[in-house]
Design a protein around this motif. Structure first.
Motif, PDB file in Angstrom:
ATOM      1  N   HIS A  57       0.832  -1.223   0.000  1.00  0.00           N
ATOM      2  CA  HIS A  57       0.000   0.000   0.000  1.00  0.00           C
ATOM      3  C   HIS A  57       0.855   1.257   0.000  1.00  0.00           C
ATOM      4  CE1 HIS A  57      -3.403  -2.573   1.003  1.00  0.00           C
ATOM      5  NE2 HIS A  57      -2.587  -3.166   1.871  1.00  0.00           N
ATOM      6  N   VAL A  58       0.349   2.267  -0.697  1.00  0.00           N
ATOM      7  CA  VAL A  58       0.938   3.603  -0.604  1.00  0.00           C
ATOM      8  C   VAL A  58      -0.196   4.546  -0.242  1.00  0.00           C
ATOM      9  CG1 VAL A  58       2.060   5.488  -1.843  1.00  0.00           C
ATOM     10  CG2 VAL A  58       2.737   3.129  -2.314  1.00  0.00           C
ATOM     11  N   THR A  59       0.001   5.320   0.799  1.00  0.00           N
ATOM     12  CA  THR A  59      -1.033   6.307   1.152  1.00  0.00           C
ATOM     13  C   THR A  59      -0.424   7.706   1.074  1.00  0.00           C
ATOM     14  OG1 THR A  59      -0.519   6.005   3.488  1.00  0.00           O
ATOM     15  CG2 THR A  59      -2.390   4.790   2.651  1.00  0.00           C
ATOM     16  N   ILE A  60      -1.198   8.593   0.478  1.00  0.00           N
ATOM     17  CA  ILE A  60      -0.774   9.990   0.365  1.00  0.00           C
ATOM     18  C   ILE A  60      -1.805  10.839   1.098  1.00  0.00           C
ATOM     19  CG2 ILE A  60      -0.241  11.859  -1.237  1.00  0.00           C
ATOM     20  CD1 ILE A  60       0.329   9.747  -3.389  1.00  0.00           C
ATOM     21  N   PHE A  61      -1.355  11.583   2.072  1.00  0.00           N
ATOM     22  CA  PHE A  61      -2.262  12.364   2.935  1.00  0.00           C
ATOM     23  C   PHE A  61      -3.425  11.477   3.408  1.00  0.00           C
ATOM     24  CE2 PHE A  61      -0.574  15.551  -0.184  1.00  0.00           C
ATOM     25  CZ  PHE A  61       0.320  16.138   0.697  1.00  0.00           C
ATOM     26  N   ASP A  62      -3.054  10.295   3.875  1.00  0.00           N
ATOM     27  CA  ASP A  62      -4.013   9.318   4.438  1.00  0.00           C
ATOM     28  C   ASP A  62      -5.009   8.772   3.423  1.00  0.00           C
ATOM     29  OD1 ASP A  62      -2.848   9.624   6.983  1.00  0.00           O
ATOM     30  OD2 ASP A  62      -4.063  11.420   7.349  1.00  0.00           O
ATOM     31  N   ARG A  63      -4.729   8.910   2.138  1.00  0.00           N
ATOM     32  CA  ARG A  63      -5.615   8.320   1.117  1.00  0.00           C
ATOM     33  C   ARG A  63      -4.859   7.209   0.408  1.00  0.00           C
ATOM     34  NH1 ARG A  63      -9.412  11.893  -1.056  1.00  0.00           N
ATOM     35  NH2 ARG A  63     -10.269  10.004  -2.033  1.00  0.00           N
ATOM     36  N   GLU A  64      -5.475   6.021   0.361  1.00  0.00           N
ATOM     37  CA  GLU A  64      -4.864   4.879  -0.333  1.00  0.00           C
ATOM     38  C   GLU A  64      -4.901   5.162  -1.838  1.00  0.00           C
ATOM     39  OE1 GLU A  64      -3.384   1.854  -1.891  1.00  0.00           O
ATOM     40  OE2 GLU A  64      -3.578   1.520   0.274  1.00  0.00           O
ATOM     41  N   VAL A  65      -3.740   5.164  -2.492  1.00  0.00           N
ATOM     42  CA  VAL A  65      -3.705   5.619  -3.893  1.00  0.00           C
ATOM     43  C   VAL A  65      -4.445   4.687  -4.847  1.00  0.00           C
ATOM     44  CG1 VAL A  65      -1.578   6.961  -3.699  1.00  0.00           C
ATOM     45  CG2 VAL A  65      -1.450   4.553  -4.295  1.00  0.00           C
ATOM     46  N   LYS A  66      -4.480   3.398  -4.495  1.00  0.00           N
ATOM     47  CA  LYS A  66      -5.123   2.443  -5.422  1.00  0.00           C
ATOM     48  C   LYS A  66      -6.613   2.740  -5.602  1.00  0.00           C
ATOM     49  CE  LYS A  66      -2.154  -1.585  -4.879  1.00  0.00           C
ATOM     50  NZ  LYS A  66      -2.025  -2.861  -4.152  1.00  0.00           N
ATOM     51  N   SER A  67      -7.227   3.297  -4.588  1.00  0.00           N
ATOM     52  CA  SER A  67      -8.682   3.515  -4.671  1.00  0.00           C
ATOM     53  C   SER A  67      -9.028   4.974  -4.977  1.00  0.00           C
ATOM     54  CB  SER A  67      -9.339   3.091  -3.361  1.00  0.00           C
ATOM     55  OG  SER A  67      -8.753   3.793  -2.297  1.00  0.00           O
ATOM     56  N   LEU A  68      -8.017   5.732  -5.378  1.00  0.00           N
ATOM     57  CA  LEU A  68      -8.301   7.154  -5.631  1.00  0.00           C
ATOM     58  C   LEU A  68      -8.912   7.362  -7.010  1.00  0.00           C
ATOM     59  CD1 LEU A  68      -5.157   9.143  -4.404  1.00  0.00           C
ATOM     60  CD2 LEU A  68      -7.468   9.238  -3.500  1.00  0.00           C
ATOM     61  N   PRO A  69     -10.039   8.077  -7.088  1.00  0.00           N
ATOM     62  CA  PRO A  69     -10.556   8.464  -8.413  1.00  0.00           C
ATOM     63  C   PRO A  69      -9.567   9.439  -9.070  1.00  0.00           C
ATOM     64  CG  PRO A  69     -12.196   8.842  -6.710  1.00  0.00           C
ATOM     65  CD  PRO A  69     -10.912   8.537  -6.013  1.00  0.00           C
ATOM     66  N   ARG A  70      -9.656   9.559 -10.393  1.00  0.00           N
ATOM     67  CA  ARG A  70      -8.675  10.378 -11.122  1.00  0.00           C
ATOM     68  C   ARG A  70      -8.698  11.851 -10.676  1.00  0.00           C
ATOM     69  NH1 ARG A  70      -6.281   8.519 -15.564  1.00  0.00           N
ATOM     70  NH2 ARG A  70      -6.341  10.531 -16.604  1.00  0.00           N
ATOM     71  N   ASP A  71      -9.884  12.370 -10.411  1.00  0.00           N
ATOM     72  CA  ASP A  71      -9.947  13.772  -9.979  1.00  0.00           C
ATOM     73  C   ASP A  71      -9.257  13.968  -8.632  1.00  0.00           C
ATOM     74  OD1 ASP A  71     -11.190  14.575 -12.238  1.00  0.00           O
ATOM     75  OD2 ASP A  71     -13.157  14.942 -11.337  1.00  0.00           O
ATOM     76  N   ASP A  72      -9.366  12.957  -7.770  1.00  0.00           N
ATOM     77  CA  ASP A  72      -8.716  13.069  -6.455  1.00  0.00           C
ATOM     78  C   ASP A  72      -7.201  12.988  -6.592  1.00  0.00           C
ATOM     79  OD1 ASP A  72     -11.173  13.325  -5.463  1.00  0.00           O
ATOM     80  OD2 ASP A  72     -11.234  11.457  -4.325  1.00  0.00           O
ATOM     81  N   VAL A  73      -6.734  12.193  -7.580  1.00  0.00           N
ATOM     82  CA  VAL A  73      -5.288  12.149  -7.836  1.00  0.00           C
ATOM     83  C   VAL A  73      -4.815  13.559  -8.212  1.00  0.00           C
ATOM     84  CG1 VAL A  73      -3.501  11.264  -9.397  1.00  0.00           C
ATOM     85  CG2 VAL A  73      -5.272   9.727  -8.542  1.00  0.00           C
ATOM     86  N   ALA A  74      -5.603  14.215  -9.092  1.00  0.00           N
ATOM     87  CA  ALA A  74      -5.246  15.584  -9.506  1.00  0.00           C
ATOM     88  C   ALA A  74      -5.229  16.513  -8.290  1.00  0.00           C
ATOM     89  CB  ALA A  74      -6.235  16.080 -10.555  1.00  0.00           C
ATOM     90  N   ASN A  75      -6.238  16.365  -7.423  1.00  0.00           N
ATOM     91  CA  ASN A  75      -6.295  17.240  -6.235  1.00  0.00           C
ATOM     92  C   ASN A  75      -5.092  17.016  -5.320  1.00  0.00           C
ATOM     93  OD1 ASN A  75      -8.670  18.288  -7.147  1.00  0.00           O
ATOM     94  ND2 ASN A  75      -9.972  16.951  -5.920  1.00  0.00           N
ATOM     95  N   LEU A  76      -4.703  15.736  -5.145  1.00  0.00           N
ATOM     96  CA  LEU A  76      -3.552  15.442  -4.281  1.00  0.00           C
ATOM     97  C   LEU A  76      -2.274  16.055  -4.843  1.00  0.00           C
ATOM     98  CD1 LEU A  76      -3.872  11.724  -3.107  1.00  0.00           C
ATOM     99  CD2 LEU A  76      -4.254  13.812  -1.816  1.00  0.00           C
ATOM    100  N   ARG A  77      -2.169  16.029  -6.166  1.00  0.00           N
ATOM    101  CA  ARG A  77      -0.932  16.557  -6.776  1.00  0.00           C
ATOM    102  C   ARG A  77      -0.804  18.069  -6.591  1.00  0.00           C
ATOM    103  NH1 ARG A  77      -1.091  12.813 -12.041  1.00  0.00           N
ATOM    104  NH2 ARG A  77      -0.273  10.936 -11.038  1.00  0.00           N
ATOM    105  N   ARG A  78      -1.912  18.707  -6.283  1.00  0.00           N
ATOM    106  CA  ARG A  78      -1.825  20.146  -6.016  1.00  0.00           C
ATOM    107  C   ARG A  78      -1.170  20.400  -4.665  1.00  0.00           C
ATOM    108  NH1 ARG A  78      -7.861  21.749  -8.320  1.00  0.00           N
ATOM    109  NH2 ARG A  78      -7.446  20.984 -10.422  1.00  0.00           N
ATOM    110  N   ARG A  79      -1.065  19.340  -3.863  1.00  0.00           N
ATOM    111  CA  ARG A  79      -0.419  19.495  -2.545  1.00  0.00           C
ATOM    112  C   ARG A  79       1.001  18.931  -2.555  1.00  0.00           C
ATOM    113  NH1 ARG A  79      -4.337  17.066   1.853  1.00  0.00           N
ATOM    114  NH2 ARG A  79      -2.776  18.029   3.211  1.00  0.00           N
TER     115      ARG A  79
END
Lengths: 223, 303
Positions: A57-79
């Motif tokens: 598992h990899v978690t970014i800001f407490d979100r598991e990346v495997k289950s992230l929708p594409r828009d959320d990936v974009a939002n995380l990258r803003r941080r």
């Protein structure tokens, strides 16, 4: 902030990273080192969700990346500010527009003064209207750093940020990253430049990680 | 008023955003390809619609004209010709569904034969059958009943209600109309395919741009918007050009007076002049959905 738990990555031809367990604490300064092809870039790509772990598992800001929708990936990258090894820009836009690209895509506007300050900080204010193909390697690296931090990210990941520049420019970039860390940003730099690591250790407490035999280890004092 | 989600997303995709448009570099050849394709396809579509409508009208006219008239051909000895003709006309006058009936004059018979035998034909000396034109009312007459009564009153009379001519004409016309509609569908599909190809080529050429945008935090909708807007507006503009060119072409088609009866009615009439103006928005819609589908599919290649 970013955590790896028994994470592995398999390119198809064999496992490149195996059983990686690591946490990047807020405000920490890490170096990641290892020989070419050892998986430093892959590790960074896992850390900003460009790649997904094939195991663990990899978690970014407490979100598991495997289950992230594409828009959320974009939002995380803003941080997360990323300075890529192959610094890429939109060649048809001037430097200033490239630096504020993360703000543009997020629908935010930067104050002209703020952008000017940032360009001045990285020593590029005189090149604001220049197109990327006309920039030197060092200028591109500094522009990439400015683009990586313009959103005020919590984490900055840099992949061989001093790979194409001379020692003087390397020290200048390192100084910028150290300053950012002192401002509370979490920094991870992938590099094989041991002199750079030694220089950083003289300025700031750092942890040095080494990729060896597909695993990540804490490097010893032999650096 | 809150719009349904799919419509809201479509509106968002088409909303002007100068900054979003700027992030995609101008792409010369795909721009011209889309513009030209939309213009050419719309031009062809205008003609396909015109031909489809015209063949429909022509078929209707032929059918109507033939359906409303029939012919009785009377072959009788010269001495009995007038008597039998009179008997048939009397019979027809009493037949429900027959509006009127009259025997063709010698001049009319001569005019019918003139294209084949010339104007000097001594028609009085030829043993020609007498032709009686019957105009039907609404509803028409019972053809079978009339045939039976004719055979009793005038054994040499044959009723031709044009059925065997009318049916293949009507079938041919409906097939023509179907072909026209099929052409319109094929043109639309080909245009969608070409716009999709152009959009895919543009996305492929801008793979680095897309990658950079994703890495700095751009959402798919943001990236897609720049491409979708660009291709939709180009297709719309091209289609406007094609529609206007098509209409001008239709206006300059030869009229019935100069081209003969077969071309009568080619082109648009009445409200159908409005049909070409529906094409540009339709083409824009096709371009919108095909580009959007291509863009979102391509974007999935980038994490």
């Amino acid at each position: 902030m970013i955590a790896f738990e028994s994470a592995a990555y398999n390119y198809g031809g064999g496992e490149l990273l195996s059983d990686v367990t690591l946490k990047l604490a807020p405000g920490s300064f890490h170096f990641l080192t290892g020989p070419s092809g050892s998986g430093k870039t892959t590790f960074l790509k896992l850390a900003y969700a460009e790649l997904l772990p094939t195991a663990g598992h990899v978690t970014i800001f407490d979100r598991e990346v495997k289950s992230l929708p594409r828009d959320d990936v974009a939002n995380l990258r803003r941080r997360i500010g990323v300075v890529h090894q192959d610094v890429q820009f939109l060649d048809h836009l001037p430097l200033a527009a490239n630096v504020q690209l993360p703000l543009t895509v997020a629908g935010r506007r930067s104050e002209t003064g703020d952008l000017g300050e940032l360009l001045k900080w990285v020593g590029l204010s005189h090149l604001a209207d220049a197109l990327p193909p006309s920039l030197s390697g060092g200028e591109r690296q500094r522009a990439a750093l400015a683009r990586a931090i313009i959103m005020g990210p919590d984490v900055i990941l840099a992949d061989e940020p001093t790979g194409n520049v001379d020692w003087e420019m390397s020290l200048r970039l390192l100084t910028l990253l150290v300053e950012l860390n002192r401002m509370g940003k979490t920094i991870l730099i992938a590099t094989h430049d041991l002199n750079l690591i030694r220089q950083a250790k003289n300025q700031i407490p750092t942890r040095v990680l080494r990729i060896s035999k597909r695993r990540i280890q804490l490097a010893g004092v032999d650096l | 008023m809150k719009l349904p989600k799919p419509i809201a997303r479509a509106v968002a995709l088409m909303s002007p955003d100068a900054r979003s448009d700027r992030v995609v570099p101008p792409s010369g050849h795909t721009a011209w390809l889309t513009l030209f394709t939309a213009a050419a396809m719309t031009f062809l579509c205008v003609f396909a619609i015109a031909l489809s409508l015209a063949s429909g009208r022509l078929a209707g006219r032929w059918s109507d004209a033939m359906a409303r008239t029939s012919t009785i051909r009377l072959a009788a000895p010269p001495a009995q010709m007038d008597q039998q003709t009179e008997a048939i006309l009397t019979l027809l006058a009493a037949t429900p569904g027959v509006d009127s009936a009259r025997a063709l004059t010698d001049e009319e018979n001569r005019a019918l034969l003139e294209p084949w035998f010339g104007p000097e034909l001594p028609i009085e000396e030829l043993p020609l059958p007498r032709l009686i034109e019957v105009t039907e009312g609404d509803p028409g007459y019972d053809a079978e009943g009339l045939r039976q009564r004719l055979s009793a009153e005038a054994p040499g009379a044959v009723l031709d209600d044009h059925t065997r001519w009318r049916r293949p004409l009507a079938e041919a016309a409906s097939k023509l109309r179907l072909l026209g509609l099929l052409s319109i569908v094929l043109i639309g599909t080909a245009m969608a395919a070409m716009v999709t190809l152009a959009a895919s080529a543009s996305l492929e050429a801008n793979a680095q741009v897309v990658r950079v945008l994703r890495l700095v935090g751009a959402r798919d909708q943001y990236i897609a918007r720049a491409f979708v807007r660009r291709f939709t507006l180009r297709a719309f503009a091209g289609s406007c050009v094609g529609a206007v060119a098509g209409l001008i072409g239709i206006l300059f088609l030869p009229g019935a007076d100069t081209a003969g009866a077969f071309l009568t009615g080619l082109g648009f009439t009445g409200w159908s002049w409005l049909l070409p103006f529906i094409l540009p928005p339709l083409v824009g819609l096709v371009a919108f959905f095909s580009t959007r589908t291509a863009a979102l599919r391509k974007l999935r290649e980038f994490r």
